[in-house]
Design an enzyme around this catalytic site. Structure first.
Site, short mmCIF file in Angstrom:
data_model
loop_
_atom_site.label_atom_id
_atom_site.label_comp_id
_atom_site.label_asym_id
_atom_site.label_seq_id
_atom_site.Cartn_x
_atom_site.Cartn_y
_atom_site.Cartn_z
N GLY A 1 21.66 -0.12 -32.88
CA GLY A 1 21.83 1.31 -33.18
C GLY A 1 21.36 1.61 -34.60
N SER A 2 22.02 2.57 -35.22
CA SER A 2 21.52 3.07 -36.51
C SER A 2 21.62 2.06 -37.64
CB SER A 2 22.28 4.33 -36.89
OG SER A 2 22.09 5.30 -35.88
N THR A 3 22.37 0.95 -37.47
CA THR A 3 22.40 -0.04 -38.55
C THR A 3 21.00 -0.61 -38.78
OG1 THR A 3 22.99 -1.82 -37.02
CG2 THR A 3 24.80 -0.65 -38.06
#
Lengths: 431, 478
Positions: free
Chosen positions: B216-218
């Site tokens: 995801g956004s990590t």
């Protein structure tokens, strides 16, 4: 056979003394390693077994038998190794194995006493084929038929004794093929027509053997025994090749095997399971399930190293049903790669000796018979050792003479008897 | 006539002889060549059996707390485990089902055959005499471990915390876990083993190192690092209009903004609001090759050099980023990406440690029976993954992502300490999105880096950020 004056069989006697010395040493090593659970039975059984081996020798001497002197020591030597392994892996089965040895010895003597020149075998070939088929079908019958470990290949009376008839069928099959091919081999090996390099086989002449083979295969498929199916296929191809020398049959046969294997993989769960285990026994979803037996076997082989853990000092008892399916790995773990090579060498010498008997035999029938019987021992050894070492998928075929199992022991002693008879006939003809 | 049969017999015999030779070679392969691997296999019962009648070494944590010890049980020794939250790390040593975790990875040390003790190994193999085993010390800090257990509060997922400078793993939680004592109890092991293997939540795997999830956004940390080192100005505004597609060739495929944004974003604002379209455009600007290069530098698609079994994950199914849509999706952490929490914790640790990646390790040292140190684990090669000035810029961006007004990762704030961090909400095939948080603190001189994943969390990253904050707070004593 004709009775004649006793003859000395000094080579055989000498080799039997070696067998006795080696098996007593091995047996004592196993007993010593397992101190603390020793019973009188465990000394009586090997003594009786050795006595039986000696009696077989005396029997051959007393009837003036002139056959090969190596085969009997080889066969009883391997059987002795089998007894050592039963004591090591499943001492509870010792007495049973001894009873089967008594029956096997009896069957051996009966085979040796088959009248005259074995021509009865070839003359009544269709009778043998019929007997073979009946034996094959017998496990499917109610009352006597038994399904054990998913394979319906047993007949017997519950709690008393079970027998795997296909073991006998393999001999009947060789006799039938040898007799039939002797009669028709000219037609088969020199086909009248060729299309390019491909010979067109005379179909009418092939029909009986292909039919016999097909029925055998079908029955084994119903009885769910991969090992026997493979063995029958091997016998069929080997006999055809021996009789005709035509590589065409072998090529077509191998193609059929590959095709049949492919179909079986997709059609039968038990076949697919075997192949999946063979491809990846260590995969996380198989290693404690269907792959457990094979991975434990491979751990056994790995523990062997060059010289082994020493008899009684390994851990082969971790392999499920080790005494019948995985004796080779168990043996190797404790005597090492060197010991495994020695064992394989014993089989190779046995096969070599059998093939030599075939080469010298006076008639085509006897040649095909002896070569076919020797091939059985070679093929079974290769298939089960290859399965134990993950070279090919594992099948429930037995390691001749060594693996625990009554039907196999009895049949293999009959096989030795037949080989010895062929060599005896040869010796008498040549005299 | 019979002469040709003789020739056939000879040829068949030759074939048989060759087959015997091949078979012998096969047997030799297993008993000689592959033997070392199989003999050290954690599922091989022989190593465990060899010491069934003697105690194995103890496994203790950094504070000296005993995590695994052997107790006498009738005529043999049985393992007893004391901390269920470390089940997947400590593992089990079962006579029937083999070993796992530290029990497997440090098997030699635990049975008195430590690899550093050559004389002891020789004596064990040839004389059957084994050195008395000492203990294996793992780097888990019980205070941080307890905080992690409390923060995860029984939810399915994983937390890992490590020291960004040394790679020592300070806390490691993976849920659901299992009761290792059942697996070494002869009366219960079969049922327990069956149940654990049938459980579709897979309690036996260590989710920290073996669990694979879309990051995801990590992932945007890596995309930003690649952009910063390839001439992208973080202050330059990029236009975001939801939904976005680069051109008509994308067909009906669009990148979506999680907030339905329309406006101009610089990199800092894009981090605070986790703006997918900004990072998709960033990825397309630098190109798939550069993005793939930086992902690989940060260890995506590679097994981390950790001392327990770990999964390698993937950048994409092919290992490359060829299609523009895949580049765009990978830039904000979806596409075909799969990473483990440990890998993402290492990404945060690398940024915090001025761009230097260290090797993570569970075990700190091996001790002899009298407590003397036999050898220490760790201190392996450290790689400069990104430039120190890039790491400094990223740190500032990640602090803003936690501390700026309206930042998504606000839940990770700690009073009096600057925290750097990034949330993630990972779309996945198994249900509602997984919630991620990765971060480190204090931002200027990090003592701890964490990664948190909560499977199928209701609110994604917003749920994970406070969990990460709690773990870091415990480590910093706040």
């Amino acid at each position: 056979m004709m009775r004649s004056r006793p003859v000395a069989r000094l080579h055989e006697l000498q080799l039997l003394v070696w067998v006795a010395a080696l098996s007593i040493t091995g047996y004592l090593a196993v007993v010593a390693a397992a101190s603390g659970r020793f019973a009188w039975l465990e000394l009586v059984v090997p003594a009786v077994a050795l006595a039986i081996f000696g009696l077989l020798h005396i029997f051959l001497v007393s009837i003036g038998f002139r056959g090969d002197q190596l085969l009997l020591p080889l066969a009883v030597g391997l059987t002795a190794i089998g007894f050592i392994l039963v004591e090591r892996l499943a001492p509870g089965l010792l007495l049973q194995q001894l009873s089967w040895l008594v029956i096997a010895a009896g069957a051996f003597c009966v085979t040796i006493l088959i009248p005259r020149d074995l021509s009865a075998l070839s003359r009544y070939k269709y009778t043998w084929a019929l007997v073979g088929l009946l034996l094959l079908i017998s496990p499917l019958l109610p009352v006597v038929g038994r399904e054990i470990n998913g394979a319906r290949i047993w007949v017997g009376i519950r709690g008393i004794a079970q027998f795997e008839p296909w073991e006998l069928v393999k001999i009947a099959l060789v006799i039938f093929f040898a007799a039939y091919l002797e009669e028709h081999r000219e037609m088969l090996s020199t086909p009248p027509r060729r299309i390019g390099p491909i010979p067109v086989p005379p179909l009418p002449y092939l029909l009986p053997i292909v039919g016999m083979w097909l029925v055998a295969m079908l029955v084994m498929v119903f009885e769910k025994d991969l090992g026997a199916t493979l063995l029958f296929f091997g016998i069929f191809l080997a006999m055809l090749y021996l009789a005709t020398g035509e590589p065409f049959y072998v090529v077509v046969g191998l193609l059929l095997l590959v095709g049949g294997g492919f179909v079986a993989y997709h059609a039968f769960n038990h076949v697919a399971a075997r192949v999946d285990v063979w491809l990846a026994p260590f995969s996380s979803d198989l290693r404690f399930d269907t792959g457990y037996q094979l991975t434990q076997g491979l751990f056994s082989l790995a523990n062997a190293g060059l010289f082994g853990a020493g008899l009684g000092n390994g851990m082969p008892e971790r392999i499920p049903v080790v005494w019948s399916d995985f004796v080779f790995d168990a043996f190797t773990e404790e005597v090492g790669f060197v010991g495994a090579l020695a064992l394989l060498a014993l089989y190779l010498v046995f096969v070599y000796r059998g093939m030599l008997i075939a080469l010298r035999a006076p008639t085509t029938f006897l040649q095909l018979l002896a070569a076919g019987l020797s091939f059985i021992i070679a093929f079974q050894t290769l298939v089960i050792v290859g399965g134990n070492a993950k070279l090919i998928p594992l099948t429930g075929i037995t390691l001749p003479f060594v693996a625990y199992g009554g039907s196999s022991l009895v049949t293999n002693f009959m096989l030795v008897g037949l080989l010895l008879r062929v060599s005896d006939i040869t010796a008498r003809v040549r005299r | 006539m019979s002469r040709t049969i003789a020739a056939n017999i000879r040829r068949l015999t030759l074939v048989i002889a060759v087959a015997f030779l091949v078979t012998s070679i096969g047997v030799g392969y297993w008993s000689l060549v592959a033997a070392d691997d199989l003999n050290a296999d954690p599922f091989n019962p022989r190593l465990i059996a060899a010491v069934r009648d003697r105690p194995r070494g103890r496994i203790v944590d950094a504070s000296g707390r005993v995590l695994a010890a052997s107790v006498r049980d009738a005529d043999s020794y049985r393992r007893r485990y004391t901390d269920r939250s470390l089940a997947e790390v400590v593992g089990y040593a079962s006579f029937k089902y083999g070993a796992s975790g530290v029990e497997a990875a440090y098997q030699g040390s635990l049975i008195g055959q430590d690899p550093s003790d050559l004389v002891g190994q020789w004596r064990a193999r040839y004389l059957g005499v084994r050195t008395e085993p000492g203990s294996v010390v793992i780097g888990i800090d019980p205070k941080i471990q307890q905080a992690a257990v409390t923060a995860l509060a029984g939810r399915r997922g994983a937390i890992v915390a490590l020291d960004p400078k040394t790679g020592r793993i300070l806390a490691s939680v993976s849920l659901p876990n299992y009761e290792a004592n059942l697996l070494v109890d002869p009366a219960q092991q079969d049922t327990a083993w069956d149940q654990l293997n049938r459980n579709t939540d897979k309690p036996l795997i260590n989710r920290v190192a073996q669990g694979l999830y879309p990051p995801g956004s990590t992932m945007k940390i890596i995309t930003a690092a690649a952009a910063l080192e390839n001439g992208v100005n973080p202050d330059q505004k990029i236009r975001v209009d939801d939904p976005y597609q680069a051109d008509r060739s994308w067909g009906d495929y669009f990148v979506r903004s999680s907030s339905g944004a329309h406006g101009d974003f610089d990199m800092s604002l894009a981090f605070q609001r986790s703006e997918n379209i900004y990072f998709a455009k960033l990825g397309l600007t630098i190109g798939g090759a550069k993005l793939a290069e930086y992902a690989k530098r940060f260890g995506i698609g590679r097994v981390p050099a950790v001392d327990l079994p770990a999964a390698k994950g993937q950048l994409s199914n092919s290992g490359q980023l060829e299609r523009p849509t895949l580049v765009a999706d990978t830039s904000y952490g979806q596409g075909e990406l799969l990473t483990s929490p440990l890998q993402m914790a290492l990404v945060a640790a690398t940024v915090g440690n001025h761009g230097v990646a260290v090797q993570p390790h569970y075990v700190m040292e091996i001790r002899d029976p009298s407590g003397g140190v036999l050898r220490t684990i760790g201190g392996g090669a450290a790689d400069q993954v990104i430039r120190a000035d890039t790491a400094a810029k990223l740190t500032a961006l990640l602090v803003a992502a936690v501390e700026a007004p309206g930042a998504f990762a606000f839940g990770a704030r700690i009073p009096g300490v600057h925290v750097a961090g990034k949330t993630g909400t990972a779309e996945n095939p198994s249900g509602s999105p997984h919630g991620w948080f990765v971060g480190f603190a204090p931002a200027e001189d990090p003592q701890i880096a964490v990664a948190v994943i909560i499977e199928n969390a209701g609110q994604g990253g917003v749920d994970a950020a406070p969990v990460g904050g709690a773990v870091m707070r415990a480590a910093l004593g706040k």
